[in-house]
Design a protein around this motif. Structure first.
Motif, PDB file in Angstrom:
ATOM      1  N   THR A   1      45.793 -16.714  61.452  1.00 16.93           N
ATOM      2  CA  THR A   1      45.156 -16.421  59.842  1.00 16.93           C
ATOM      3  C   THR A   1      45.430 -15.173  59.251  1.00 16.93           C
ATOM      4  O   THR A   1      45.510 -14.991  58.153  1.00 16.93           O
ATOM      5  CB  THR A   1      43.724 -16.682  60.043  1.00 16.93           C
ATOM      6  OG1 THR A   1      43.143 -15.502  60.987  1.00 16.93           O
ATOM      7  CG2 THR A   1      43.073 -17.858  60.510  1.00 16.93           C
ATOM      8  N   VAL A   2      45.861 -14.130  60.059  1.00 19.76           N
ATOM      9  CA  VAL A   2      46.358 -12.793  59.475  1.00 19.76           C
ATOM     10  C   VAL A   2      47.780 -12.456  59.950  1.00 19.76           C
ATOM     11  O   VAL A   2      47.760 -12.462  61.254  1.00 19.76           O
ATOM     12  CB  VAL A   2      45.211 -11.792  59.971  1.00 19.76           C
ATOM     13  CG1 VAL A   2      45.638 -10.471  59.160  1.00 19.76           C
ATOM     14  CG2 VAL A   2      43.652 -12.286  59.349  1.00 19.76           C
TER      15      VAL A   2
ATOM     16  N   LEU B   1      50.028 -13.282  54.438  1.00 18.56           N
ATOM     17  CA  LEU B   1      50.022 -14.762  54.112  1.00 18.56           C
ATOM     18  C   LEU B   1      49.556 -14.771  52.768  1.00 18.56           C
ATOM     19  O   LEU B   1      48.500 -14.078  52.528  1.00 18.56           O
ATOM     20  CB  LEU B   1      49.198 -15.322  55.209  1.00 18.56           C
ATOM     21  CG  LEU B   1      49.695 -15.576  56.690  1.00 18.56           C
ATOM     22  CD1 LEU B   1      48.826 -15.959  57.582  1.00 18.56           C
ATOM     23  CD2 LEU B   1      51.096 -16.226  56.600  1.00 18.56           C
ATOM     24  N   PRO B   2      50.059 -15.679  52.122  1.00 18.98           N
ATOM     25  CA  PRO B   2      49.536 -16.039  50.676  1.00 18.98           C
ATOM     26  C   PRO B   2      48.096 -16.488  50.966  1.00 18.98           C
ATOM     27  O   PRO B   2      47.543 -17.047  52.054  1.00 18.98           O
ATOM     28  CB  PRO B   2      50.286 -17.267  50.359  1.00 18.98           C
ATOM     29  CG  PRO B   2      51.454 -17.062  51.045  1.00 18.98           C
ATOM     30  CD  PRO B   2      51.254 -16.466  52.426  1.00 18.98           C
TER      31      PRO B   2
ATOM     32  N   ILE C   1      48.933 -20.240  59.913  1.00 19.16           N
ATOM     33  CA  ILE C   1      50.027 -20.832  60.598  1.00 19.16           C
ATOM     34  C   ILE C   1      49.126 -21.661  61.946  1.00 19.16           C
ATOM     35  O   ILE C   1      48.865 -20.900  62.792  1.00 19.16           O
ATOM     36  CB  ILE C   1      50.818 -19.641  61.149  1.00 19.16           C
ATOM     37  CG1 ILE C   1      51.456 -18.789  60.142  1.00 19.16           C
ATOM     38  CG2 ILE C   1      52.063 -20.421  61.746  1.00 19.16           C
ATOM     39  CD1 ILE C   1      52.181 -17.565  60.256  1.00 19.16           C
ATOM     40  N   PRO C   2      49.283 -23.050  61.686  1.00 17.64           N
ATOM     41  CA  PRO C   2      48.719 -23.709  62.745  1.00 17.64           C
ATOM     42  C   PRO C   2      49.733 -23.648  63.877  1.00 17.64           C
ATOM     43  O   PRO C   2      50.937 -23.345  64.084  1.00 17.64           O
ATOM     44  CB  PRO C   2      48.755 -25.033  62.124  1.00 17.64           C
ATOM     45  CG  PRO C   2      48.861 -24.965  60.639  1.00 17.64           C
ATOM     46  CD  PRO C   2      49.601 -23.644  60.347  1.00 17.64           C
ATOM     47  N   PRO C   3      49.013 -24.170  65.256  1.00 16.62           N
ATOM     48  CA  PRO C   3      49.954 -23.974  66.314  1.00 16.62           C
ATOM     49  C   PRO C   3      51.188 -24.836  66.204  1.00 16.62           C
ATOM     50  O   PRO C   3      51.137 -26.017  65.438  1.00 16.62           O
ATOM     51  CB  PRO C   3      48.980 -24.667  67.353  1.00 16.62           C
ATOM     52  CG  PRO C   3      47.475 -24.509  67.026  1.00 16.62           C
ATOM     53  CD  PRO C   3      47.888 -24.286  65.443  1.00 16.62           C
TER      54      PRO C   3
ATOM     55  N   ARG D   1      57.791 -17.716  57.226  1.00 17.41           N
ATOM     56  CA  ARG D   1      59.117 -17.019  56.871  1.00 17.41           C
ATOM     57  C   ARG D   1      58.864 -15.756  56.006  1.00 17.41           C
ATOM     58  O   ARG D   1      58.122 -16.198  54.978  1.00 17.41           O
ATOM     59  CB  ARG D   1      60.399 -17.714  56.788  1.00 17.41           C
ATOM     60  CG  ARG D   1      60.836 -18.315  57.839  1.00 17.41           C
ATOM     61  CD  ARG D   1      62.148 -18.978  57.655  1.00 17.41           C
ATOM     62  NE  ARG D   1      62.555 -19.766  58.928  1.00 17.41           N
ATOM     63  CZ  ARG D   1      63.711 -20.324  58.932  1.00 17.41           C
ATOM     64  NH1 ARG D   1      64.570 -20.327  57.725  1.00 17.41           N
ATOM     65  NH2 ARG D   1      64.097 -20.745  59.952  1.00 17.41           N
ATOM     66  N   PHE D   2      59.180 -14.508  56.238  1.00 19.57           N
ATOM     67  CA  PHE D   2      58.884 -13.504  55.358  1.00 19.57           C
ATOM     68  C   PHE D   2      60.296 -12.849  55.088  1.00 19.57           C
ATOM     69  O   PHE D   2      61.037 -12.692  55.962  1.00 19.57           O
ATOM     70  CB  PHE D   2      58.056 -12.372  55.712  1.00 19.57           C
ATOM     71  CG  PHE D   2      56.371 -12.785  56.176  1.00 19.57           C
ATOM     72  CD1 PHE D   2      55.625 -12.804  55.062  1.00 19.57           C
ATOM     73  CD2 PHE D   2      56.285 -13.135  57.268  1.00 19.57           C
ATOM     74  CE1 PHE D   2      54.316 -13.099  55.400  1.00 19.57           C
ATOM     75  CE2 PHE D   2      55.038 -13.784  57.803  1.00 19.57           C
ATOM     76  CZ  PHE D   2      54.135 -13.599  56.964  1.00 19.57           C
TER      77      PHE D   2
END
Length: 120
Positions: free
Chosen positions: A48-49, A65-66, A71-73, A78-79
């Motif tokens: 979540t962070v 993250l927006p 990001i689920p398992p 990408r950044f």
């Protein structure tokens, strides 16, 4: 009058510098080559962070993250960042407990750098 302008300029610079400390600074610095940092979630919990800061920074800063994104398992995010050294902290939410994974990585110009977060 000139003294007053100098003091105002210094105050503004201080505010801008403080913002960089709080936010972790920009991910892409003007005029520098860029690469991509991919954070993959290899854990069974949702990330979540994601905190990302230049290795020479004073703070990890704020969540990259927006708003509302996770990001689920089995998924990744990408950044785009300037090439160079980055400190990363990824938060795994599990009920009311937050687990963190921290690492340092080198992003190369024009390349993809992938890290998988597995939790503790």
């Amino acid at each position: 009058m000139r003294w007053m302008k100098v003091m105002m300029a210094l105050a503004c610079l201080g505010v801008v510098s403080a913002c960089s400390v709080v936010t972790g600074g920009p991910l892409v610095r003007p005029g520098e080559p860029t690469g991509v940092l991919e954070i993959a979630n290899g854990s069974s919990h949702t990330l979540t962070v994601i905190l990302i800061a230049d290795c020479s920074g004073m703070s990890y800063g704020l969540n990259r993250l927006p708003s509302g994104s996770t990001i689920p398992p089995g998924r990744s995010y990408r950044f785009t960042t300037s090439a160079g050294c980055w400190d990363v902290s990824a938060g795994l939410a599990y009920g009311t407990t937050i687990y963190e994974t921290r690492f340092t990585t080198q992003v190369r110009p024009g390349r993809l750098t992938r890290h998988t977060v597995t939790g503790r």
